[in-house]
Design an enzyme around this catalytic site. Structure first.
Site, PDB file in Angstrom:
ATOM      1  N   HIS A  80      -9.626   5.581  -3.187  1.00  0.00           N
ATOM      2  CA  HIS A  80     -10.162   6.476  -4.220  1.00  0.00           C
ATOM      3  C   HIS A  80      -9.952   7.946  -3.848  1.00  0.00           C
ATOM      4  O   HIS A  80      -9.581   8.759  -4.700  1.00  0.00           O
ATOM      5  CB  HIS A  80     -11.650   6.183  -4.416  1.00  0.00           C
ATOM      6  CG  HIS A  80     -12.117   6.386  -5.812  1.00  0.00           C
ATOM      7  ND1 HIS A  80     -13.116   5.642  -6.393  1.00  0.00           N
ATOM      8  CD2 HIS A  80     -11.721   7.245  -6.777  1.00  0.00           C
ATOM      9  CE1 HIS A  80     -13.317   6.032  -7.628  1.00  0.00           C
ATOM     10  NE2 HIS A  80     -12.483   7.009  -7.888  1.00  0.00           N
ATOM     11  N   PRO A  85      -5.681  10.472 -19.143  1.00  0.00           N
ATOM     12  CA  PRO A  85      -4.554  11.017 -19.909  1.00  0.00           C
ATOM     13  C   PRO A  85      -4.977  11.694 -21.207  1.00  0.00           C
ATOM     14  O   PRO A  85      -4.154  12.370 -21.830  1.00  0.00           O
ATOM     15  CB  PRO A  85      -3.704   9.771 -20.191  1.00  0.00           C
ATOM     16  CG  PRO A  85      -4.696   8.652 -20.236  1.00  0.00           C
ATOM     17  CD  PRO A  85      -5.706   8.998 -19.174  1.00  0.00           C
ATOM     18  N   LEU A  86      -6.244  11.534 -21.589  1.00  0.00           N
ATOM     19  CA  LEU A  86      -6.751  12.205 -22.789  1.00  0.00           C
ATOM     20  C   LEU A  86      -7.731  13.326 -22.424  1.00  0.00           C
ATOM     21  O   LEU A  86      -8.568  13.715 -23.226  1.00  0.00           O
ATOM     22  CB  LEU A  86      -7.423  11.185 -23.713  1.00  0.00           C
ATOM     23  CG  LEU A  86      -6.469  10.158 -24.323  1.00  0.00           C
ATOM     24  CD1 LEU A  86      -7.229   9.124 -25.137  1.00  0.00           C
ATOM     25  CD2 LEU A  86      -5.406  10.836 -25.183  1.00  0.00           C
ATOM     26  N   GLY A  87      -7.599  13.839 -21.200  1.00  0.00           N
ATOM     27  CA  GLY A  87      -8.437  14.968 -20.807  1.00  0.00           C
ATOM     28  C   GLY A  87      -9.909  14.659 -20.899  1.00  0.00           C
ATOM     29  O   GLY A  87     -10.688  15.465 -21.409  1.00  0.00           O
ATOM     30  N   ARG A  88     -10.295  13.480 -20.396  1.00  0.00           N
ATOM     31  CA  ARG A  88     -11.687  13.022 -20.456  1.00  0.00           C
ATOM     32  C   ARG A  88     -12.234  13.068 -21.876  1.00  0.00           C
ATOM     33  O   ARG A  88     -13.406  13.361 -22.104  1.00  0.00           O
ATOM     34  CB  ARG A  88     -12.568  13.835 -19.495  1.00  0.00           C
ATOM     35  CG  ARG A  88     -12.083  13.764 -18.060  1.00  0.00           C
ATOM     36  CD  ARG A  88     -13.052  14.394 -17.077  1.00  0.00           C
ATOM     37  NE  ARG A  88     -12.473  14.389 -15.744  1.00  0.00           N
ATOM     38  CZ  ARG A  88     -12.473  13.340 -14.912  1.00  0.00           C
ATOM     39  NH1 ARG A  88     -13.056  12.220 -15.296  1.00  0.00           N
ATOM     40  NH2 ARG A  88     -11.921  13.423 -13.722  1.00  0.00           N
ATOM     41  N   GLY A  89     -11.354  12.770 -22.813  1.00  0.00           N
ATOM     42  CA  GLY A  89     -11.750  12.678 -24.218  1.00  0.00           C
ATOM     43  C   GLY A  89     -11.538  13.937 -25.019  1.00  0.00           C
ATOM     44  O   GLY A  89     -11.528  13.892 -26.258  1.00  0.00           O
ATOM     45  N   TYR A 132     -17.915   2.942  -9.800  1.00  0.00           N
ATOM     46  CA  TYR A 132     -18.291   3.060 -11.206  1.00  0.00           C
ATOM     47  C   TYR A 132     -19.544   2.229 -11.480  1.00  0.00           C
ATOM     48  O   TYR A 132     -19.515   0.998 -11.439  1.00  0.00           O
ATOM     49  CB  TYR A 132     -17.152   2.614 -12.120  1.00  0.00           C
ATOM     50  CG  TYR A 132     -15.876   3.407 -11.969  1.00  0.00           C
ATOM     51  CD1 TYR A 132     -15.863   4.662 -11.362  1.00  0.00           C
ATOM     52  CD2 TYR A 132     -14.661   2.892 -12.433  1.00  0.00           C
ATOM     53  CE1 TYR A 132     -14.686   5.381 -11.224  1.00  0.00           C
ATOM     54  CE2 TYR A 132     -13.479   3.610 -12.294  1.00  0.00           C
ATOM     55  CZ  TYR A 132     -13.499   4.845 -11.687  1.00  0.00           C
ATOM     56  OH  TYR A 132     -12.326   5.543 -11.549  1.00  0.00           O
TER      57      TYR A 132
END
Length: 325
Positions: A133, A213-217, A66
């Site tokens: 990863h 968990p938020l679908g990439r926003g 990252y």
């Protein structure tokens, strides 16, 4: 408020032998990489991480990739003087060449060098979790996992885990050294782990860390078409579900989720996170958050308990259109 109720937040163990943490952690990637480059603010990110600790959130997820590398430095700065309150998870096994291309490298030499470099960037003498990863098909998993087990024996890592893996890969690694956690994508629009990986983890006392968990926003309802994404945002080019046609079709899921959230008195993000946590007590979710309001919104989702009716309606939402990658 209908369809949900509030509950006392109980910690969840990261596997049978792992530490107990808040059900909601903090995925730190978006603070430094992939999403909305013009919205990155290191000082604001540090405030968000420290506020997460104040709210009781204690699992922080990063990776050497990252940035590359800058996200670990950021997290290290934010946790300085507060290390004892945090469970730090990082990842190794992906490498970036001089041209910026990403490739898998599961060689023992790379994993050792990566771990030691991560510790320097984080300013720590050990990390609580080191995830592989991605499995490198060019290196036998036994060699990769054996090298990671050596890092545990040396005290540089407390537990080791796998990311985006199959049941067969879990069993192969677990026979060599205990798998502490598996980190796979799990959300209302990425439900594949429910069929096999999550039940398998439960049966073996392995923790499950739900990334994205938020679908990439997308499941927050913050954007409904690619034009709503900031310029330069990696979701435009690298994730098929954010194409014009896929987003148009995925609005049906988002509209239904939004209507349910309004009825329940919560936000779409909170219902989406509550659904992830409701899948199993072994699940810990690591949504990203760059701002204090989003962090607070996510943290409050841990106290939302879904009624059977709302759970069934969420289960029945249409599958996402488009591949994850």
């Amino acid at each position: 408020m209908t369809g949900t109720h509030q509950a006392v937040i109980a910690p969840r163990a990261l596997g049978d032998a792992g530490p107990a943490v808040h059900p909601i952690g903090l995925g730190c990637m978006g603070m430094s990489w992939v999403y909305a480059p013009q919205e990155r603010d290191e000082e604001a990110a540090i405030r968000t991480i420290r506020r997460a600790l104040d709210l009781g959130l204690d699992l922080f997820d990063t990776a050497d990739l990252y940035g590359p590398f800058s996200n670990e430095r950021l997290l290290g700065r934010a946790l300085k003087g507060r290390r004892d309150r945090a469970v730090v998870a990082t990842k190794a096994g992906l490498a970036v060449d001089d041209a910026g291309s990403i490739h898998r490298d599961g060689s023992p030499a790379h994993l050792r060098a990566s771990c030691e470099a991560s510790l320097r960037r984080l300013g720590l003498d050990h990390v609580d979790l080191l995830h592989l990863h991605r499995v490198d098909p060019a290196v036998p998993l036994e060699e990769t996992w054996g090298a990671m087990a050596e890092l545990v024996a040396e005290g540089k890592v407390r537990g080791i885990g796998l990311s985006e893996v199959s049941v067969a890969e879990i069993d192969l690694a677990h026979a060599i050294h205990p798998v502490a956690t598996v980190q796979n994508e799990l959300s209302l629009w990425s439900r594949e782990p429910l069929a096999d990986v999550l039940p398998h983890c439960r049966s073996r006392g392995i923790g499950f860390v739900a990334c994205c968990p938020l679908g990439r926003g997308f499941l927050t309802g913050a954007f409904r078409e690619p034009g709503d994404l900031p310029a330069g945002d990696g979701r435009r080019d690298h994730f098929p579900r954010f194409s014009v046609e896929a987003m148009r079709q995925n609005r049906a899921l988002l509209d239904e989720l939004g209507a349910m959230a309004r009825d329940a008195g919560h936000t779409p993000a909170q219902l989406a996170l509550a659904w992830v946590l409701a899948q199993d007590d072994a699940v810990v979710a690591i949504p990203g958050a760059r701002t204090l309001p989003h962090l607070t919104e996510n943290a409050e989702a841990a106290s939302v308990v879904l009624t059977a009716d709302v759970r069934a309606r969420l289960d029945a939402l249409p599958p996402a259109v488009g591949g994850r990658y």
